[in-house]
Design an enzyme around this catalytic site. Structure first.
Site, PDB file in Angstrom:
ATOM      1  N   GLU A 127       0.810  -1.188  -0.070  1.00  0.00           N
ATOM      2  CA  GLU A 127      -0.078   0.028   0.004  1.00  0.00           C
ATOM      3  C   GLU A 127       0.835   1.390  -0.145  1.00  0.00           C
ATOM      4  O   GLU A 127       2.186   1.143   0.123  1.00  0.00           O
ATOM      5  CB  GLU A 127      -0.911   0.087   1.258  1.00  0.00           C
ATOM      6  CG  GLU A 127      -1.857  -1.126   1.246  1.00  0.00           C
ATOM      7  CD  GLU A 127      -2.733  -1.245   2.164  1.00  0.00           C
ATOM      8  OE1 GLU A 127      -2.813  -0.071   3.174  1.00  0.00           O
ATOM      9  OE2 GLU A 127      -3.467  -2.002   2.435  1.00  0.00           O
ATOM     10  N   GLY A 131       5.216  -0.984   2.865  1.00  0.00           N
ATOM     11  CA  GLY A 131       5.888  -1.619   1.674  1.00  0.00           C
ATOM     12  C   GLY A 131       6.522  -2.947   2.707  1.00  0.00           C
ATOM     13  O   GLY A 131       5.805  -3.999   2.621  1.00  0.00           O
ATOM     14  N   SER A 132       7.521  -2.549   3.066  1.00  0.00           N
ATOM     15  CA  SER A 132       8.495  -3.563   3.766  1.00  0.00           C
ATOM     16  C   SER A 132       7.662  -3.969   5.239  1.00  0.00           C
ATOM     17  O   SER A 132       7.456  -5.348   5.310  1.00  0.00           O
ATOM     18  CB  SER A 132       9.871  -3.305   4.258  1.00  0.00           C
ATOM     19  OG  SER A 132      10.502  -3.019   3.167  1.00  0.00           O
ATOM     20  N   ILE A 158       1.345  -2.379  -7.974  1.00  0.00           N
ATOM     21  CA  ILE A 158       0.729  -3.523  -8.426  1.00  0.00           C
ATOM     22  C   ILE A 158       1.041  -4.040  -9.863  1.00  0.00           C
ATOM     23  O   ILE A 158       0.656  -3.522 -10.970  1.00  0.00           O
ATOM     24  CB  ILE A 158      -0.902  -3.810  -8.302  1.00  0.00           C
ATOM     25  CG1 ILE A 158      -1.298  -3.518  -6.946  1.00  0.00           C
ATOM     26  CG2 ILE A 158      -1.323  -5.173  -8.574  1.00  0.00           C
ATOM     27  CD1 ILE A 158      -0.836  -4.080  -5.624  1.00  0.00           C
ATOM     28  N   GLU A 364       9.457  -7.999  -3.996  1.00  0.00           N
ATOM     29  CA  GLU A 364       9.269  -9.103  -3.320  1.00  0.00           C
ATOM     30  C   GLU A 364      10.305  -9.254  -2.043  1.00  0.00           C
ATOM     31  O   GLU A 364      10.739 -10.448  -1.838  1.00  0.00           O
ATOM     32  CB  GLU A 364       9.459 -10.395  -4.356  1.00  0.00           C
ATOM     33  CG  GLU A 364       8.343 -10.168  -5.363  1.00  0.00           C
ATOM     34  CD  GLU A 364       7.858 -11.679  -6.001  1.00  0.00           C
ATOM     35  OE1 GLU A 364       8.399 -12.552  -5.496  1.00  0.00           O
ATOM     36  OE2 GLU A 364       7.519 -11.498  -7.085  1.00  0.00           O
ATOM     37  N   THR A 366      12.926  -6.101  -0.158  1.00  0.00           N
ATOM     38  CA  THR A 366      13.933  -5.477  -0.535  1.00  0.00           C
ATOM     39  C   THR A 366      15.384  -6.272   0.107  1.00  0.00           C
ATOM     40  O   THR A 366      14.972  -7.279   0.993  1.00  0.00           O
ATOM     41  CB  THR A 366      14.144  -4.059   0.187  1.00  0.00           C
ATOM     42  OG1 THR A 366      14.102  -4.442   1.709  1.00  0.00           O
ATOM     43  CG2 THR A 366      13.112  -3.171  -0.097  1.00  0.00           C
ATOM     44  N   SER A 367      16.609  -5.975  -0.322  1.00  0.00           N
ATOM     45  CA  SER A 367      17.813  -6.704   0.139  1.00  0.00           C
ATOM     46  C   SER A 367      17.796  -6.510   1.652  1.00  0.00           C
ATOM     47  O   SER A 367      18.353  -7.527   2.213  1.00  0.00           O
ATOM     48  CB  SER A 367      19.036  -6.123  -0.494  1.00  0.00           C
ATOM     49  OG  SER A 367      19.047  -6.196  -2.093  1.00  0.00           O
TER      50      SER A 367
HETATM   51  N1  CAA Z   1       5.820 -18.460   5.876  1.00  0.00           N
HETATM   52  C1  CAA Z   1       4.933 -18.437   6.844  1.00  0.00           C
HETATM   53  N2  CAA Z   1       4.356 -17.930   7.966  1.00  0.00           N
HETATM   54  C2  CAA Z   1       5.255 -16.809   7.970  1.00  0.00           C
HETATM   55  C3  CAA Z   1       6.514 -16.492   7.128  1.00  0.00           C
HETATM   56  C4  CAA Z   1       6.666 -17.468   6.283  1.00  0.00           C
HETATM   57  N3  CAA Z   1       8.055 -17.397   5.436  1.00  0.00           N
HETATM   58  N4  CAA Z   1       7.058 -15.691   7.862  1.00  0.00           N
HETATM   59  C5  CAA Z   1       6.368 -15.114   8.820  1.00  0.00           C
HETATM   60  N5  CAA Z   1       5.404 -16.066   8.865  1.00  0.00           N
HETATM   61  C6  CAA Z   1       4.398 -15.772   9.935  1.00  0.00           C
HETATM   62  C7  CAA Z   1       4.988 -15.819  11.377  1.00  0.00           C
HETATM   63  O1  CAA Z   1       5.214 -17.078  11.866  1.00  0.00           O
HETATM   64  C8  CAA Z   1       4.143 -15.435  12.233  1.00  0.00           C
HETATM   65  O2  CAA Z   1       2.995 -15.996  12.723  1.00  0.00           O
HETATM   66  P1  CAA Z   1       2.324 -16.043  14.005  1.00  0.00           P
HETATM   67  O3  CAA Z   1       1.517 -14.755  14.093  1.00  0.00           O
HETATM   68  O4  CAA Z   1       1.427 -17.308  14.040  1.00  0.00           O
HETATM   69  O5  CAA Z   1       3.561 -16.201  14.946  1.00  0.00           O
HETATM   70  C9  CAA Z   1       3.357 -13.992  11.179  1.00  0.00           C
HETATM   71  O6  CAA Z   1       3.713 -14.440   9.986  1.00  0.00           O
HETATM   72  C10 CAA Z   1       4.086 -12.685  11.475  1.00  0.00           C
HETATM   73  O7  CAA Z   1       5.564 -12.934  11.117  1.00  0.00           O
HETATM   74  P2  CAA Z   1       6.396 -11.838  11.845  1.00  0.00           P
HETATM   75  O8  CAA Z   1       6.296 -11.479  13.150  1.00  0.00           O
HETATM   76  O9  CAA Z   1       7.912 -12.265  11.422  1.00  0.00           O
HETATM   77  O10 CAA Z   1       6.071 -10.496  11.172  1.00  0.00           O
HETATM   78  P3  CAA Z   1       6.910  -9.066  10.672  1.00  0.00           P
HETATM   79  O11 CAA Z   1       5.884  -8.162  10.985  1.00  0.00           O
HETATM   80  O12 CAA Z   1       7.997  -9.077  11.762  1.00  0.00           O
HETATM   81  O13 CAA Z   1       7.423  -8.890   9.122  1.00  0.00           O
HETATM   82  C11 CAA Z   1       8.644  -9.549   7.467  1.00  0.00           C
HETATM   83  C12 CAA Z   1       8.335 -10.121   8.898  1.00  0.00           C
HETATM   84  C13 CAA Z   1       9.758 -10.457   6.974  1.00  0.00           C
HETATM   85  C14 CAA Z   1       9.496  -7.911   7.581  1.00  0.00           C
HETATM   86  C15 CAA Z   1       7.582  -9.594   6.331  1.00  0.00           C
HETATM   87  O14 CAA Z   1       6.707  -8.263   6.686  1.00  0.00           O
HETATM   88  C16 CAA Z   1       8.071  -9.216   4.854  1.00  0.00           C
HETATM   89  O15 CAA Z   1       8.469 -10.233   4.271  1.00  0.00           O
HETATM   90  N6  CAA Z   1       8.101  -7.871   4.228  1.00  0.00           N
HETATM   91  C17 CAA Z   1       8.207  -7.614   3.062  1.00  0.00           C
HETATM   92  C18 CAA Z   1       7.177  -7.710   2.177  1.00  0.00           C
HETATM   93  C19 CAA Z   1       7.565  -7.947   0.930  1.00  0.00           C
HETATM   94  O16 CAA Z   1       8.046  -8.717   0.408  1.00  0.00           O
HETATM   95  N7  CAA Z   1       6.746  -7.094  -0.173  1.00  0.00           N
HETATM   96  C20 CAA Z   1       6.948  -7.191  -1.483  1.00  0.00           C
HETATM   97  C21 CAA Z   1       5.521  -6.816  -2.243  1.00  0.00           C
HETATM   98  S1  CAA Z   1       4.940  -8.012  -3.171  1.00  0.00           S
HETATM   99  C22 CAA Z   1       5.586  -7.622  -4.599  1.00  0.00           C
HETATM  100  O17 CAA Z   1       6.845  -6.813  -4.662  1.00  0.00           O
HETATM  101  C23 CAA Z   1       4.991  -8.240  -5.709  1.00  0.00           C
HETATM  102  C24 CAA Z   1       5.306  -7.870  -7.259  1.00  0.00           C
HETATM  103  O18 CAA Z   1       4.224  -7.063  -7.729  1.00  0.00           O
HETATM  104  C25 CAA Z   1       6.382  -8.326  -7.992  1.00  0.00           C
END
Ligand code: CAA
Length: 382
Positions: A127, A131-132, A158, A364, A366-367
């Site tokens: 949104e 993002g992250s 998107i 998908e 960031t680094s």
């Molecule tokens: N698989 C399954 N479940 C997972 C998981 C995974 N890889 N990673 C985390 N979870 C679960 C956790 O177990 C946790 O579950 P519980 O509540 O049951 O304990 C829940 O998700 C929350 O996890 P975190 O507390 O670790 O969450 P966080 O708020 O600290 O965030 C983060 C973790 C890694 C920073 C995550 O927010 C993230 O990956 N952010 C980046 C987002 C992203 O990649 N965006 C890209 C946009 S899409 C795009 O770019 C597509 C396009 O158009 C090309």
């Protein structure tokens, strides 16, 4: 340990290579300049099984494994990165998510059309303000007395948004529960309450159309929920794990294109009476390019193999994406430097590879997010 590929894997690699070199690469420059969405080529990729590589035949796919997906993605990205962006979202983020979490009816309705290349799919998580930090989303889906959901809010960046018919959307159904209050929905872009914003003018992957989308009292039925209510964040994260293997493959494809062009150039271009490839400074760059590409490829194959075995691969996918995207950025930077003025000119594809590579370090995850995922796993600390 067996490093050879199966006949099936080599076959899909060959199909992808042929389409990439004969149909995609020749128009890559035009697509980059005009930003026109390559609908005809996407349909061709679908007809050849490349839009649903891991999708079982009963849902219109090629029924192959994640390694076949890596090999095919690399070839398409070598031909043109923008095409591989569209391909990766259709395969990893759209089809893969529904195959893993969807009902039988959802697989029949949504996966087949995308896998066959008749429609385009998209993934709506980001949104304007989140993002992250994906759980900070504001898009709301409010449950009504009849069990349906009323959705309001905006999603940004998107990929394929301007042309996609179907979207996997993540919206907050219970804000008090944070990550556990997010639900995934399958959205039809032709229904009332769905709006598309302006197309983003981007630095690279310019033919992969990107836009903001908006929901204004869009009504989703209970059967449009993907997986269970409140499980949306875990679905998003697990789908992105697979998506990161696709982006790592894309980065390798861009890196290989730049590397191969550079190898040819250093043998041909002369300075001070000899090919520039004979200078040690150039040779060191060539050697480092080769090492980075091989490392990225092997790490990506490892993540894909784990996925194919049904094992956990979150950390390995992050390692692969981080290594491959930073390799692509470094290689395209060095390729441009070695090509000098020609690298800076739009008469050669090097500057396009350089612009295209940058996004692999951003989308998908960031680094910085990949490093966070890896370090949290390694240290057990957060
Ligand atoms: N698989 C399954 N479940 C997972 C998981 C995974 N890889 N990673 C985390 N979870 C679960 C956790 O177990 C946790 O579950 P519980 O509540 O049951 O304990 C829940 O998700 C929350 O996890 P975190 O507390 O670790 O969450 P966080 O708020 O600290 O965030 C983060 C973790 C890694 C920073 C995550 O927010 C993230 O990956 N952010 C980046 C987002 C992203 O990649 N965006 C890209 C946009 S899409 C795009 O770019 C597509 C396009 O158009 C090309």
């Amino acid at each position: 340990m067996d490093f050879s590929f199966t006949e099936e894997q080599l076959m899909i690699q060959d199909v992808a290579r042929r389409i990439a070199q004969e149909k995609i690469a020749p128009s890559a420059e035009d697509h980059d300049r005009s930003g026109e969405f390559p609908l005809e080529n996407i349909r061709l990729l679908g007809e050849n099984g490349l839009m649903g590589i891991e999708v079982p035949g009963e849902y219109g796919g090629a029924a192959m494994d994640p390694i076949a997906y890596v090999l095919a993605m690399i070839e398409i990205a070598k031909g043109d990165a923008a095409h591989s962006t569209i391909m990766s979202v259709n395969n990893s983020l759209f089809c893969n998510g529904i195959l893993t979490h969807g009902s039988e009816a959802q697989k029949q309705e949504y996966v087949r059309a995308i896998a066959e290349g008749r429609e385009i799919g998209a993934f709506a998580l980001t949104e304007p303000q989140s993002g992250s930090d994906a759980t900070a989303m504001r898009c709301r889906a409010v449950k009504q007395a009849d069990g349906s959901f009323r959705i309001n809010g905006k999603k940004s960046w998107i990929t394929s948004g301007p042309v996609a018919k179907y979207f996997v959307l993540f919206a907050m159904t219970d804000p008090d529960k944070g990550a556990r209050g997010i639900t995934a929905f399958l959205i039809d872009g032709d229904r009332a309450g769905f709006h598309r914003g302006k197309t983003e003018p981007k630095l690279g992957i310019r033919a992969s159309a990107t836009c903001e989308i908006e929901f204004a009292d869009y009504v989703a039925q209970p059967e449009d929920v993907l997986g269970e209510e409140g499980h949306g964040f875990k679905i998003a994260m697990s789908v992105l794990d697979a998506g990161r293997i696709g982006i790592a493959s894309q980065a390798i494809g861009i890196g290989r294109a730049a590397y191969e062009a550079t190898l040819a150039y250093v043998k041909e271009r002369k300075a001070f009476g000899q090919p520039i490839g004979a200078f040690q400074m150039t040779q060191a760059k060539i050697a480092d390019m080769k090492c980075k590409l091989d490392a990225a490829f092997l790490l990506t194959l490892r993540a894909a193999w784990l996925k194919g075995q049904g094992k956990k691969f979150t950390t390995e996918a992050a390692v692969a994406k981080l290594t491959a995207s930073e390799a692509a950025m470094w290689i395209t930077h060095q390729a441009l430097q070695i090509h000098g003025g020609m690298g800076y000119s739009k008469e050669m594809p090097i500057e396009r590879y350089f612009r295209d590579a940058k996004i692999t370090e951003i989308y998908e995850g960031t680094s910085e997010i990949q490093r966070l995922v890896i370090a949290r796993h390694e240290t057990g600390l957060r």
